[in-house]
Design an enzyme around this catalytic site. Structure first.
Site, PDB file in Angstrom:
ATOM      1  N   ASP A  41     -11.034 -26.893   6.959  1.00 36.96           N
ATOM      2  CA  ASP A  41     -10.831 -26.453   8.343  1.00 36.96           C
ATOM      3  C   ASP A  41      -9.938 -25.210   8.463  1.00 36.96           C
ATOM      4  O   ASP A  41      -9.566 -24.826   9.570  1.00 36.96           O
ATOM      5  CB  ASP A  41     -10.201 -27.588   9.159  1.00 36.96           C
ATOM      6  CG  ASP A  41     -11.171 -28.735   9.333  1.00 36.96           C
ATOM      7  OD1 ASP A  41     -12.390 -28.506   9.193  1.00 36.96           O
ATOM      8  OD2 ASP A  41     -10.715 -29.859   9.605  1.00 36.96           O
ATOM      9  N   HIS A 245      -2.463  -4.426 -11.122  1.00 38.25           N
ATOM     10  CA  HIS A 245      -2.599  -5.231  -9.901  1.00 38.25           C
ATOM     11  C   HIS A 245      -2.004  -6.620 -10.095  1.00 38.25           C
ATOM     12  O   HIS A 245      -2.618  -7.634  -9.790  1.00 38.25           O
ATOM     13  CB  HIS A 245      -4.077  -5.305  -9.474  1.00 38.25           C
ATOM     14  CG  HIS A 245      -4.585  -3.991  -8.956  1.00 38.25           C
ATOM     15  ND1 HIS A 245      -5.916  -3.659  -8.900  1.00 38.25           N
ATOM     16  CD2 HIS A 245      -3.923  -2.908  -8.493  1.00 38.25           C
ATOM     17  CE1 HIS A 245      -6.045  -2.436  -8.423  1.00 38.25           C
ATOM     18  NE2 HIS A 245      -4.851  -1.955  -8.160  1.00 38.25           N
ATOM     19  N   ASP A 262       5.076  -2.667  -5.439  1.00 40.75           N
ATOM     20  CA  ASP A 262       4.060  -1.921  -4.684  1.00 40.75           C
ATOM     21  C   ASP A 262       3.714  -2.794  -3.491  1.00 40.75           C
ATOM     22  O   ASP A 262       3.041  -3.817  -3.625  1.00 40.75           O
ATOM     23  CB  ASP A 262       2.840  -1.686  -5.589  1.00 40.75           C
ATOM     24  CG  ASP A 262       1.784  -0.797  -4.933  1.00 40.75           C
ATOM     25  OD1 ASP A 262       1.825  -0.613  -3.701  1.00 40.75           O
ATOM     26  OD2 ASP A 262       0.891  -0.310  -5.664  1.00 40.75           O
ATOM     27  N   ASP A 273       1.702   2.185   2.062  1.00 32.72           N
ATOM     28  CA  ASP A 273       1.395   1.910   0.652  1.00 32.72           C
ATOM     29  C   ASP A 273       2.464   2.598  -0.191  1.00 32.72           C
ATOM     30  O   ASP A 273       2.344   3.785  -0.491  1.00 32.72           O
ATOM     31  CB  ASP A 273      -0.014   2.432   0.322  1.00 32.72           C
ATOM     32  CG  ASP A 273      -0.421   2.120  -1.113  1.00 32.72           C
ATOM     33  OD1 ASP A 273       0.273   1.330  -1.777  1.00 32.72           O
ATOM     34  OD2 ASP A 273      -1.450   2.672  -1.552  1.00 32.72           O
ATOM     35  N   HIS A 352      -4.802   5.418 -14.264  1.00 27.05           N
ATOM     36  CA  HIS A 352      -5.383   5.508 -12.919  1.00 27.05           C
ATOM     37  C   HIS A 352      -5.215   6.925 -12.377  1.00 27.05           C
ATOM     38  O   HIS A 352      -4.486   7.731 -12.954  1.00 27.05           O
ATOM     39  CB  HIS A 352      -4.760   4.474 -11.968  1.00 27.05           C
ATOM     40  CG  HIS A 352      -3.260   4.575 -11.805  1.00 27.05           C
ATOM     41  ND1 HIS A 352      -2.662   5.477 -10.967  1.00 27.05           N
ATOM     42  CD2 HIS A 352      -2.250   3.866 -12.373  1.00 27.05           C
ATOM     43  CE1 HIS A 352      -1.346   5.313 -11.013  1.00 27.05           C
ATOM     44  NE2 HIS A 352      -1.066   4.350 -11.864  1.00 27.05           N
ATOM     45  N   HIS A 356      -5.071   8.324  -3.425  1.00 23.82           N
ATOM     46  CA  HIS A 356      -6.297   8.006  -2.689  1.00 23.82           C
ATOM     47  C   HIS A 356      -6.045   8.280  -1.210  1.00 23.82           C
ATOM     48  O   HIS A 356      -4.892   8.371  -0.776  1.00 23.82           O
ATOM     49  CB  HIS A 356      -6.671   6.524  -2.906  1.00 23.82           C
ATOM     50  CG  HIS A 356      -5.515   5.578  -2.687  1.00 23.82           C
ATOM     51  ND1 HIS A 356      -5.137   5.137  -1.443  1.00 23.82           N
ATOM     52  CD2 HIS A 356      -4.627   5.024  -3.563  1.00 23.82           C
ATOM     53  CE1 HIS A 356      -4.085   4.335  -1.571  1.00 23.82           C
ATOM     54  NE2 HIS A 356      -3.750   4.255  -2.846  1.00 23.82           N
ATOM     55  N   HIS A 363      -7.086   1.804   0.603  1.00 23.49           N
ATOM     56  CA  HIS A 363      -7.916   2.809  -0.079  1.00 23.49           C
ATOM     57  C   HIS A 363      -8.912   3.253   0.989  1.00 23.49           C
ATOM     58  O   HIS A 363      -9.978   2.671   1.143  1.00 23.49           O
ATOM     59  CB  HIS A 363      -8.639   2.204  -1.285  1.00 23.49           C
ATOM     60  CG  HIS A 363      -7.687   1.812  -2.387  1.00 23.49           C
ATOM     61  ND1 HIS A 363      -8.069   1.086  -3.471  1.00 23.49           N
ATOM     62  CD2 HIS A 363      -6.357   2.059  -2.559  1.00 23.49           C
ATOM     63  CE1 HIS A 363      -7.014   0.891  -4.267  1.00 23.49           C
ATOM     64  NE2 HIS A 363      -5.971   1.472  -3.729  1.00 23.49           N
ATOM     65  N   GLU A 388       0.900   8.857  -6.386  1.00 23.40           N
ATOM     66  CA  GLU A 388       1.428   7.690  -7.095  1.00 23.40           C
ATOM     67  C   GLU A 388       1.223   7.719  -8.603  1.00 23.40           C
ATOM     68  O   GLU A 388       0.567   6.846  -9.164  1.00 23.40           O
ATOM     69  CB  GLU A 388       0.811   6.420  -6.517  1.00 23.40           C
ATOM     70  CG  GLU A 388      -0.713   6.431  -6.408  1.00 23.40           C
ATOM     71  CD  GLU A 388      -1.249   5.088  -5.880  1.00 23.40           C
ATOM     72  OE1 GLU A 388      -0.877   4.056  -6.442  1.00 23.40           O
ATOM     73  OE2 GLU A 388      -2.026   5.107  -4.902  1.00 23.40           O
ATOM     74  N   TYR A 392       2.926   3.483 -18.129  1.00 27.14           N
ATOM     75  CA  TYR A 392       2.923   2.054 -18.432  1.00 27.14           C
ATOM     76  C   TYR A 392       2.897   1.881 -19.941  1.00 27.14           C
ATOM     77  O   TYR A 392       1.909   2.220 -20.597  1.00 27.14           O
ATOM     78  CB  TYR A 392       1.696   1.388 -17.783  1.00 27.14           C
ATOM     79  CG  TYR A 392       1.546   1.773 -16.317  1.00 27.14           C
ATOM     80  CD1 TYR A 392       2.255   1.112 -15.321  1.00 27.14           C
ATOM     81  CD2 TYR A 392       0.726   2.842 -15.949  1.00 27.14           C
ATOM     82  CE1 TYR A 392       2.148   1.490 -13.987  1.00 27.14           C
ATOM     83  CE2 TYR A 392       0.608   3.240 -14.626  1.00 27.14           C
ATOM     84  CZ  TYR A 392       1.320   2.561 -13.648  1.00 27.14           C
ATOM     85  OH  TYR A 392       1.211   2.956 -12.334  1.00 27.14           O
ATOM     86  N   ARG A 410       5.977   3.212 -11.613  1.00 28.31           N
ATOM     87  CA  ARG A 410       5.129   3.982 -10.691  1.00 28.31           C
ATOM     88  C   ARG A 410       5.995   4.356  -9.497  1.00 28.31           C
ATOM     89  O   ARG A 410       6.846   3.565  -9.075  1.00 28.31           O
ATOM     90  CB  ARG A 410       3.906   3.166 -10.248  1.00 28.31           C
ATOM     91  CG  ARG A 410       3.027   3.872  -9.237  1.00 28.31           C
ATOM     92  CD  ARG A 410       1.623   3.271  -9.088  1.00 28.31           C
ATOM     93  NE  ARG A 410       1.606   1.929  -8.518  1.00 28.31           N
ATOM     94  CZ  ARG A 410       1.369   0.822  -9.203  1.00 28.31           C
ATOM     95  NH1 ARG A 410       1.126   0.892 -10.494  1.00 28.31           N
ATOM     96  NH2 ARG A 410       1.376  -0.350  -8.612  1.00 28.31           N
ATOM     97  N   GLU A 412       5.331   5.869  -5.640  1.00 25.82           N
ATOM     98  CA  GLU A 412       4.223   6.141  -4.710  1.00 25.82           C
ATOM     99  C   GLU A 412       4.741   6.467  -3.314  1.00 25.82           C
ATOM    100  O   GLU A 412       5.496   5.685  -2.720  1.00 25.82           O
ATOM    101  CB  GLU A 412       3.300   4.915  -4.622  1.00 25.82           C
ATOM    102  CG  GLU A 412       2.179   5.074  -3.603  1.00 25.82           C
ATOM    103  CD  GLU A 412       1.188   3.923  -3.607  1.00 25.82           C
ATOM    104  OE1 GLU A 412       1.599   2.776  -3.919  1.00 25.82           O
ATOM    105  OE2 GLU A 412       0.007   4.168  -3.292  1.00 25.82           O
TER     106      GLU A 412
HETATM  107  N1  GLY Z   1      -1.414  -0.649  -3.477  1.00 27.46           N
HETATM  108  C1  GLY Z   1      -2.637  -0.195  -3.967  1.00 27.46           C
HETATM  109  C2  GLY Z   1      -2.557   1.174  -4.448  1.00 27.46           C
HETATM  110  O1  GLY Z   1      -1.475   1.698  -4.616  1.00 27.46           O
HETATM  111  O2  GLY Z   1      -3.540   1.840  -4.626  1.00 27.46           O
HETATM  112 MN    MN Z   2      -1.877   3.454  -3.441  1.00 30.32          MN
HETATM  113 MN    MN Z   3       0.317   1.044  -3.780  1.00 32.80          MN
END
Ligand code: GLY
Ligand code: MN
Ligand code: MN
Length: 444
Positions: A41, A245, A262, A273, A352, A356, A363, A388, A392, A410, A412
Protein backbone atom coordinates in the site's frame (compact mmCIF):
# COMPACT_ATOMS: atom_id res chain seq x y z
CA UNK A 1 7.01 21.46 -5.78
CA UNK A 2 4.86 24.51 -5.34
CA UNK A 3 6.00 26.91 -2.69
CA UNK A 4 4.21 30.23 -2.46
CA UNK A 5 7.36 32.07 -1.40
CA UNK A 6 9.10 31.06 -4.62
CA UNK A 7 8.64 32.93 -7.90
CA UNK A 8 6.10 31.25 -10.15
CA UNK A 9 7.21 30.67 -13.71
CA UNK A 10 5.15 32.05 -16.60
CA UNK A 11 4.07 28.69 -17.95
CA UNK A 12 1.47 30.31 -20.20
CA UNK A 13 4.22 32.12 -22.09
CA UNK A 14 6.11 28.83 -22.41
CA UNK A 15 3.06 27.05 -23.80
CA UNK A 16 2.46 29.86 -26.29
CA UNK A 17 6.03 29.60 -27.52
CA UNK A 18 5.68 25.86 -27.87
CA UNK A 19 2.35 26.19 -29.69
CA UNK A 20 4.08 28.38 -32.26
CA UNK A 21 6.81 25.77 -32.71
CA UNK A 22 4.34 22.90 -33.03
CA UNK A 23 2.53 24.74 -35.79
CA UNK A 24 -0.89 24.17 -37.38
CA UNK A 25 -1.47 20.50 -37.99
CA UNK A 26 0.56 19.41 -34.99
CA UNK A 27 -0.59 18.34 -31.54
CA UNK A 28 1.28 17.71 -28.29
CA UNK A 29 0.09 15.11 -25.79
CA UNK A 30 2.11 15.20 -22.59
CA UNK A 31 1.29 13.25 -19.41
CA UNK A 32 2.78 13.87 -16.00
CA UNK A 33 4.65 11.08 -14.22
CA UNK A 34 2.80 8.01 -13.02
CA UNK A 35 2.47 7.18 -9.36
CA UNK A 36 4.65 4.16 -8.61
CA UNK A 37 3.93 1.52 -6.02
CA UNK A 38 6.88 0.93 -3.72
CA UNK A 39 5.51 -2.05 -1.81
CA UNK A 40 1.94 -3.08 -1.15
CA UNK A 41 0.00 0.00 0.00
CA UNK A 42 3.02 2.31 -0.06
CA UNK A 43 3.74 4.50 -3.08
CA UNK A 44 7.02 6.23 -3.88
CA UNK A 45 6.74 9.94 -3.15
CA UNK A 46 5.15 11.47 -6.24
CA UNK A 47 7.20 13.82 -8.38
CA UNK A 48 5.71 15.40 -11.51
CA UNK A 49 7.34 14.82 -14.86
CA UNK A 50 9.81 17.64 -15.54
CA UNK A 51 8.55 18.51 -19.05
CA UNK A 52 4.95 18.53 -17.83
CA UNK A 53 5.78 20.66 -14.79
CA UNK A 54 7.83 23.04 -16.94
CA UNK A 55 4.72 23.72 -19.04
CA UNK A 56 2.09 23.75 -16.28
CA UNK A 57 3.60 24.13 -12.77
CA UNK A 58 0.84 21.64 -11.89
CA UNK A 59 2.04 19.15 -9.28
CA UNK A 60 -0.82 16.64 -9.04
CA UNK A 61 -0.61 13.11 -10.40
CA UNK A 62 -2.99 11.79 -13.09
CA UNK A 63 -2.80 14.82 -15.33
CA UNK A 64 -2.17 15.32 -19.03
CA UNK A 65 -1.61 18.41 -21.16
CA UNK A 66 -2.71 18.78 -24.77
CA UNK A 67 -1.53 21.64 -26.96
CA UNK A 68 -3.49 21.76 -30.19
CA UNK A 69 -2.68 24.85 -32.29
CA UNK A 70 -5.81 26.40 -33.79
CA UNK A 71 -8.23 24.08 -31.99
CA UNK A 72 -11.62 25.80 -32.01
CA UNK A 73 -12.56 25.06 -28.42
CA UNK A 74 -9.21 26.12 -27.02
CA UNK A 75 -5.64 25.31 -27.88
CA UNK A 76 -4.50 24.49 -24.37
CA UNK A 77 -6.28 21.62 -22.68
CA UNK A 78 -5.54 20.06 -19.31
CA UNK A 79 -6.92 16.76 -18.05
CA UNK A 80 -6.78 16.27 -14.28
CA UNK A 81 -8.52 14.66 -11.32
CA UNK A 82 -11.93 16.07 -10.42
CA UNK A 83 -12.73 17.15 -6.88
CA UNK A 84 -13.71 14.18 -4.70
CA UNK A 85 -14.33 14.95 -1.01
CA UNK A 86 -13.97 11.35 0.07
CA UNK A 87 -10.69 10.73 -1.79
CA UNK A 88 -9.38 14.11 -0.67
CA UNK A 89 -9.98 13.12 2.96
CA UNK A 90 -7.68 10.16 2.42
CA UNK A 91 -5.11 11.36 -0.13
CA UNK A 92 -5.00 15.15 0.08
CA UNK A 93 -6.45 18.18 -1.65
CA UNK A 94 -7.09 18.41 -5.38
CA UNK A 95 -7.36 21.55 -7.46
CA UNK A 96 -10.29 20.04 -9.35
CA UNK A 97 -11.36 20.89 -12.88
CA UNK A 98 -12.21 24.57 -12.35
CA UNK A 99 -9.36 25.11 -9.91
CA UNK A 100 -6.78 23.63 -12.27
CA UNK A 101 -8.10 25.64 -15.21
CA UNK A 102 -7.60 28.85 -13.27
CA UNK A 103 -4.33 27.83 -11.68
CA UNK A 104 -2.75 26.79 -14.96
CA UNK A 105 -4.49 29.37 -17.17
CA UNK A 106 -5.44 26.78 -19.76
CA UNK A 107 -8.37 27.20 -22.14
CA UNK A 108 -10.13 23.96 -21.24
CA UNK A 109 -9.92 21.51 -18.40
CA UNK A 110 -11.54 18.06 -18.31
CA UNK A 111 -11.64 15.16 -15.94
CA UNK A 112 -8.84 12.67 -16.57
CA UNK A 113 -11.64 10.07 -16.76
CA UNK A 114 -12.60 11.59 -20.12
CA UNK A 115 -9.21 11.27 -21.74
CA UNK A 116 -9.90 8.03 -23.65
CA UNK A 117 -13.10 9.50 -25.04
CA UNK A 118 -11.73 12.91 -26.04
CA UNK A 119 -8.17 12.18 -27.17
CA UNK A 120 -9.03 10.32 -30.41
CA UNK A 121 -11.22 13.28 -31.42
CA UNK A 122 -8.46 15.75 -30.66
CA UNK A 123 -6.12 13.79 -32.93
CA UNK A 124 -8.50 14.04 -35.88
CA UNK A 125 -7.11 16.00 -38.81
CA UNK A 126 -3.76 16.50 -37.09
CA UNK A 127 -0.80 15.35 -39.17
CA UNK A 128 1.97 15.40 -36.54
CA UNK A 129 1.66 13.95 -33.04
CA UNK A 130 4.25 14.95 -30.47
CA UNK A 131 4.49 12.90 -27.29
CA UNK A 132 7.21 11.56 -24.99
CA UNK A 133 8.24 8.38 -26.78
CA UNK A 134 9.56 5.38 -24.94
CA UNK A 135 9.37 6.92 -21.46
CA UNK A 136 6.45 4.81 -20.25
CA UNK A 137 5.51 1.72 -22.27
CA UNK A 138 1.91 1.78 -21.09
CA UNK A 139 1.52 5.39 -22.21
CA UNK A 140 3.09 4.56 -25.59
CA UNK A 141 0.43 1.85 -25.97
CA UNK A 142 -2.38 4.26 -25.05
CA UNK A 143 -1.17 6.78 -27.62
CA UNK A 144 -1.29 4.07 -30.29
CA UNK A 145 -4.82 3.14 -29.24
CA UNK A 146 -6.00 6.77 -29.49
CA UNK A 147 -4.29 7.12 -32.85
CA UNK A 148 -5.81 3.90 -34.14
CA UNK A 149 -9.23 5.15 -33.13
CA UNK A 150 -8.65 8.36 -35.08
CA UNK A 151 -7.39 6.30 -38.04
CA UNK A 152 -10.49 4.10 -38.00
CA UNK A 153 -12.42 7.16 -39.15
CA UNK A 154 -10.11 7.88 -42.06
CA UNK A 155 -12.59 6.32 -44.55
CA UNK A 156 -14.92 9.14 -43.60
CA UNK A 157 -12.28 11.53 -44.88
CA UNK A 158 -10.86 12.36 -41.47
CA UNK A 159 -7.10 12.71 -41.22
CA UNK A 160 -4.97 11.33 -38.41
CA UNK A 161 -1.32 11.80 -37.39
CA UNK A 162 0.97 9.99 -39.83
CA UNK A 163 4.05 11.51 -38.25
CA UNK A 164 5.08 10.78 -34.68
CA UNK A 165 7.68 13.02 -33.06
CA UNK A 166 9.35 12.78 -29.67
CA UNK A 167 8.17 15.83 -27.70
CA UNK A 168 11.44 15.74 -25.77
CA UNK A 169 13.12 17.08 -28.86
CA UNK A 170 11.25 20.41 -28.55
CA UNK A 171 11.23 20.65 -24.79
CA UNK A 172 14.88 19.91 -24.24
CA UNK A 173 15.92 22.96 -26.23
CA UNK A 174 13.47 25.18 -24.33
CA UNK A 175 14.56 23.82 -20.97
CA UNK A 176 18.26 24.11 -21.76
CA UNK A 177 17.98 27.92 -21.86
CA UNK A 178 16.88 29.08 -18.43
CA UNK A 179 14.72 32.20 -18.04
CA UNK A 180 14.93 34.73 -15.19
CA UNK A 181 12.52 32.86 -12.89
CA UNK A 182 14.41 29.64 -13.44
CA UNK A 183 17.66 31.44 -12.63
CA UNK A 184 16.18 32.51 -9.28
CA UNK A 185 14.92 29.00 -8.54
CA UNK A 186 18.33 27.57 -9.38
CA UNK A 187 20.00 30.12 -7.09
CA UNK A 188 17.64 28.98 -4.34
CA UNK A 189 18.33 25.28 -4.98
CA UNK A 190 22.10 25.78 -4.97
CA UNK A 191 21.87 28.08 -1.93
CA UNK A 192 19.99 25.53 0.16
CA UNK A 193 22.29 22.76 -1.04
CA UNK A 194 25.31 24.86 -0.02
CA UNK A 195 23.81 25.49 3.43
CA UNK A 196 23.43 21.72 3.91
CA UNK A 197 27.06 21.12 2.99
CA UNK A 198 28.29 23.90 5.30
CA UNK A 199 26.31 22.42 8.18
CA UNK A 200 27.62 18.95 7.34
CA UNK A 201 31.21 20.17 7.42
CA UNK A 202 30.68 21.68 10.85
CA UNK A 203 29.09 18.54 12.26
CA UNK A 204 31.63 16.01 10.97
CA UNK A 205 33.56 14.11 13.66
CA UNK A 206 35.60 10.88 13.66
CA UNK A 207 33.39 7.99 14.77
CA UNK A 208 30.24 9.41 13.18
CA UNK A 209 28.51 7.19 10.67
CA UNK A 210 28.08 8.16 7.06
CA UNK A 211 24.29 8.05 7.43
CA UNK A 212 24.49 10.41 10.39
CA UNK A 213 26.35 12.97 8.30
CA UNK A 214 23.80 12.39 5.54
CA UNK A 215 21.01 13.11 8.04
CA UNK A 216 22.64 16.37 9.17
CA UNK A 217 22.86 17.59 5.57
CA UNK A 218 19.39 16.50 4.53
CA UNK A 219 17.96 18.01 7.73
CA UNK A 220 19.08 21.43 6.54
CA UNK A 221 17.69 20.82 3.06
CA UNK A 222 14.30 19.91 4.43
CA UNK A 223 14.27 22.65 7.07
CA UNK A 224 14.94 25.20 4.36
CA UNK A 225 11.99 24.02 2.33
CA UNK A 226 13.36 21.44 -0.07
CA UNK A 227 10.45 19.33 -1.26
CA UNK A 228 12.83 16.46 -1.86
CA UNK A 229 16.42 15.59 -2.66
CA UNK A 230 17.57 16.27 -6.21
CA UNK A 231 19.12 12.75 -6.17
CA UNK A 232 20.23 10.20 -3.57
CA UNK A 233 22.96 11.67 -1.37
CA UNK A 234 26.45 10.21 -1.67
CA UNK A 235 28.37 10.25 1.62
CA UNK A 236 31.54 8.21 1.21
CA UNK A 237 34.24 8.08 3.87
CA UNK A 238 37.77 7.02 2.91
CA UNK A 239 37.88 4.58 -0.01
CA UNK A 240 34.08 4.77 -0.36
CA UNK A 241 34.77 8.13 -1.98
CA UNK A 242 36.24 6.19 -4.93
CA UNK A 243 32.84 4.60 -5.70
CA UNK A 244 31.19 7.17 -7.94
CA UNK A 245 27.56 6.48 -7.03
CA UNK A 246 28.07 5.20 -3.48
CA UNK A 247 24.69 5.65 -1.76
CA UNK A 248 24.81 2.93 0.92
CA UNK A 249 26.22 5.44 3.42
CA UNK A 250 26.49 2.79 6.17
CA UNK A 251 30.18 2.95 7.19
CA UNK A 252 31.95 4.71 10.00
CA UNK A 253 33.82 7.96 9.31
CA UNK A 254 37.37 7.37 10.45
CA UNK A 255 39.97 9.73 11.86
CA UNK A 256 42.50 10.51 9.15
CA UNK A 257 40.14 9.79 6.23
CA UNK A 258 38.44 12.19 3.87
CA UNK A 259 34.71 12.13 3.28
CA UNK A 260 33.25 12.84 -0.15
CA UNK A 261 29.73 14.29 -0.08
CA UNK A 262 27.67 14.73 -3.25
CA UNK A 263 24.25 16.01 -2.20
CA UNK A 264 21.70 18.47 -3.56
CA UNK A 265 18.30 19.80 -2.62
CA UNK A 266 15.40 20.24 -5.02
CA UNK A 267 13.68 23.61 -4.73
CA UNK A 268 10.75 24.70 -6.86
CA UNK A 269 11.45 21.76 -9.15
CA UNK A 270 15.13 22.64 -9.70
CA UNK A 271 18.17 20.64 -8.62
CA UNK A 272 21.20 21.69 -6.67
CA UNK A 273 24.17 19.39 -7.28
CA UNK A 274 27.19 20.02 -5.07
CA UNK A 275 30.17 17.88 -4.15
CA UNK A 276 32.71 18.71 -1.51
CA UNK A 277 35.40 16.54 0.01
CA UNK A 278 36.65 17.30 3.50
CA UNK A 279 38.79 15.69 6.21
CA UNK A 280 36.84 13.78 8.85
CA UNK A 281 39.04 15.18 11.64
CA UNK A 282 39.07 18.72 10.26
CA UNK A 283 42.70 18.76 8.99
CA UNK A 284 43.94 17.61 5.59
CA UNK A 285 47.00 15.30 5.77
CA UNK A 286 49.98 15.96 3.47
CA UNK A 287 49.00 13.40 0.81
CA UNK A 288 45.34 14.49 0.96
CA UNK A 289 46.46 18.08 0.50
CA UNK A 290 48.52 17.14 -2.60
CA UNK A 291 45.60 15.49 -4.34
CA UNK A 292 43.00 18.01 -3.17
CA UNK A 293 45.08 20.93 -4.42
CA UNK A 294 45.38 19.24 -7.80
CA UNK A 295 41.64 18.60 -8.14
CA UNK A 296 40.91 22.17 -7.03
CA UNK A 297 43.34 23.58 -9.59
CA UNK A 298 41.71 21.52 -12.31
CA UNK A 299 38.25 22.66 -11.20
CA UNK A 300 39.31 26.31 -11.33
CA UNK A 301 40.83 25.84 -14.79
CA UNK A 302 37.58 24.25 -15.93
CA UNK A 303 35.46 27.07 -14.47
CA UNK A 304 37.64 29.60 -16.31
CA UNK A 305 36.75 27.80 -19.57
CA UNK A 306 33.00 28.10 -18.99
CA UNK A 307 32.38 31.07 -21.27
CA UNK A 308 29.66 32.08 -23.66
CA UNK A 309 30.67 31.09 -27.18
CA UNK A 310 33.15 28.38 -26.22
CA UNK A 311 32.31 24.75 -27.01
CA UNK A 312 30.85 22.84 -24.08
CA UNK A 313 33.72 20.35 -24.35
CA UNK A 314 36.37 22.99 -23.56
CA UNK A 315 35.90 22.90 -19.83
CA UNK A 316 36.33 19.15 -19.67
CA UNK A 317 39.51 19.43 -21.70
CA UNK A 318 40.78 22.20 -19.42
CA UNK A 319 40.18 20.06 -16.32
CA UNK A 320 41.87 17.02 -17.87
CA UNK A 321 44.92 19.05 -18.93
CA UNK A 322 45.57 20.13 -15.33
CA UNK A 323 44.92 16.66 -13.92
CA UNK A 324 47.29 15.06 -16.42
CA UNK A 325 50.11 17.51 -15.64
CA UNK A 326 49.57 16.87 -11.94
CA UNK A 327 49.52 13.09 -12.32
CA UNK A 328 52.82 13.31 -14.21
CA UNK A 329 54.35 15.56 -11.53
CA UNK A 330 53.29 13.01 -8.90
CA UNK A 331 54.91 10.22 -10.93
CA UNK A 332 51.61 8.35 -11.21
CA UNK A 333 51.60 8.73 -15.00
CA UNK A 334 54.97 8.53 -16.73
CA UNK A 335 54.15 8.74 -20.42
CA UNK A 336 54.31 11.90 -22.48
CA UNK A 337 51.43 14.36 -22.25
CA UNK A 338 50.23 13.79 -25.81
CA UNK A 339 50.20 10.03 -25.43
CA UNK A 340 48.33 10.24 -22.11
CA UNK A 341 45.67 12.47 -23.66
CA UNK A 342 45.36 10.49 -26.86
CA UNK A 343 45.08 7.11 -25.10
CA UNK A 344 43.16 8.57 -22.14
CA UNK A 345 45.62 6.94 -19.77
CA UNK A 346 44.19 9.07 -16.94
CA UNK A 347 40.94 7.11 -16.98
CA UNK A 348 41.79 4.70 -14.15
CA UNK A 349 41.88 7.80 -11.89
CA UNK A 350 39.40 10.09 -13.65
CA UNK A 351 36.69 8.11 -15.43
CA UNK A 352 33.80 10.56 -15.78
CA UNK A 353 33.29 13.78 -17.67
CA UNK A 354 33.68 17.14 -15.97
CA UNK A 355 30.01 18.09 -15.85
CA UNK A 356 26.53 18.08 -17.29
CA UNK A 357 23.58 20.37 -17.89
CA UNK A 358 21.70 21.18 -14.69
CA UNK A 359 18.06 22.18 -14.25
CA UNK A 360 14.83 20.44 -13.32
CA UNK A 361 16.62 17.13 -13.74
CA UNK A 362 20.01 16.88 -12.11
CA UNK A 363 21.41 15.53 -15.37
CA UNK A 364 19.28 17.95 -17.30
CA UNK A 365 18.02 17.68 -20.85
CA UNK A 366 19.73 19.32 -23.81
CA UNK A 367 21.96 18.09 -26.61
CA UNK A 368 25.69 18.44 -26.08
CA UNK A 369 26.47 18.09 -29.78
CA UNK A 370 24.70 19.57 -32.76
CA UNK A 371 24.67 19.97 -36.52
CA UNK A 372 25.45 17.49 -39.26
CA UNK A 373 29.01 17.26 -37.95
CA UNK A 374 27.71 16.58 -34.45
CA UNK A 375 30.23 19.03 -33.05
CA UNK A 376 30.20 20.19 -29.42
CA UNK A 377 27.71 23.04 -29.10
CA UNK A 378 28.85 26.47 -27.97
CA UNK A 379 27.83 27.69 -24.53
CA UNK A 380 25.18 30.41 -24.42
CA UNK A 381 23.65 32.73 -21.84
CA UNK A 382 20.95 30.96 -19.84
CA UNK A 383 22.63 27.58 -19.78
CA UNK A 384 23.34 25.98 -16.41
CA UNK A 385 25.88 23.25 -15.83
CA UNK A 386 28.06 21.59 -13.23
CA UNK A 387 31.85 21.58 -13.06
CA UNK A 388 32.97 18.50 -11.17
CA UNK A 389 36.43 17.05 -11.77
CA UNK A 390 37.79 14.45 -9.40
CA UNK A 391 40.55 11.94 -8.77
CA UNK A 392 39.90 8.47 -7.43
CA UNK A 393 42.71 6.24 -6.18
CA UNK A 394 40.93 3.06 -5.21
CA UNK A 395 42.96 0.81 -2.87
CA UNK A 396 45.29 -1.47 -4.79
CA UNK A 397 45.30 0.63 -7.93
CA UNK A 398 48.46 -0.09 -9.87
CA UNK A 399 51.12 2.61 -10.04
CA UNK A 400 49.66 4.67 -7.20
CA UNK A 401 51.88 5.32 -4.15
CA UNK A 402 50.50 3.76 -0.96
CA UNK A 403 50.01 7.19 0.63
CA UNK A 404 47.45 8.10 -2.05
CA UNK A 405 45.54 4.83 -2.12
CA UNK A 406 42.04 5.10 -0.75
CA UNK A 407 41.78 8.82 -1.56
CA UNK A 408 38.73 9.86 -3.60
CA UNK A 409 38.16 13.56 -4.19
CA UNK A 410 35.58 15.44 -6.25
CA UNK A 411 34.75 19.14 -6.15
CA UNK A 412 31.50 20.14 -7.84
CA UNK A 413 29.95 23.55 -8.38
CA UNK A 414 26.80 24.72 -10.18
CA UNK A 415 27.22 27.48 -12.78
CA UNK A 416 24.75 29.67 -14.63
CA UNK A 417 25.87 31.51 -17.74
CA UNK A 418 24.87 35.03 -18.65
CA UNK A 419 26.31 37.58 -21.05
CA UNK A 420 28.21 38.94 -18.03
CA UNK A 421 29.95 35.62 -17.40
CA UNK A 422 29.49 32.49 -15.32
CA UNK A 423 27.80 32.85 -11.94
CA UNK A 424 28.84 30.20 -9.42
CA UNK A 425 25.52 29.38 -7.76
CA UNK A 426 27.12 27.11 -5.17
CA UNK A 427 29.80 29.56 -4.03
CA UNK A 428 28.24 29.58 -0.54
CA UNK A 429 30.11 26.46 0.47
CA UNK A 430 33.90 26.73 0.82
CA UNK A 431 36.33 24.72 -1.28
CA UNK A 432 39.74 26.21 -0.41
CA UNK A 433 41.72 24.01 2.01
CA UNK A 434 42.14 26.78 4.61
CA UNK A 435 38.48 27.82 4.40
CA UNK A 436 37.30 24.25 4.97
CA UNK A 437 39.66 23.78 7.90
CA UNK A 438 38.54 27.10 9.40
CA UNK A 439 34.87 26.26 9.03
CA UNK A 440 35.36 22.83 10.60
CA UNK A 441 37.30 24.39 13.49
CA UNK A 442 34.28 26.56 14.21
CA UNK A 443 35.39 29.67 12.34
CA UNK A 444 33.87 31.35 9.25
N1 GLY B 1 25.10 13.96 -8.33
C1 GLY B 1 25.21 13.43 -9.62
C2 GLY B 1 26.25 14.08 -10.39
O1 GLY B 1 27.07 14.79 -9.83
O2 GLY B 1 26.31 13.99 -11.58
MN1 MN C 1 26.79 16.50 -11.11
MN1 MN D 1 26.83 15.64 -7.95
Amino acid sequence: MSDLSLPRPDTLARRRRLLAQIGQGGILVLPTAREQIRNRDVAYPFRPDSDFFYLTAFAEPEALLVLAPGHGEGEQILFCRPRDPERETWDGRRAGIEGARELCQVDQCYSIDKVDELLPKLLENRSVLLYPMGVDASFDARVQTWRNQARSRSRQGIGYPMELVDSGHFLQEMRLHKDAVEADLMRAAAGVSAAGHRHGMRQTRPGMWEYQLQAEIEYVFQRQGAARLAYSSIVGGGANGCILHYVENRDELRDGDLVLVDAGAEIGGYAGDITRTWPVNGRFSGPQRDIYALVLASQKAAIAAVQVGRPVSDYHDAAVAVLVDGLRDLGILRQGREEILEKQLYRPFYMHRTGHWLGMDVHDVGAYRQGSEQSWRPLAAGMALTVEPGLYFAPGLEGVPAAYQGIGIRIEDDLLLSEQGAEILSAGVPKEIEEIEDLMAGGL
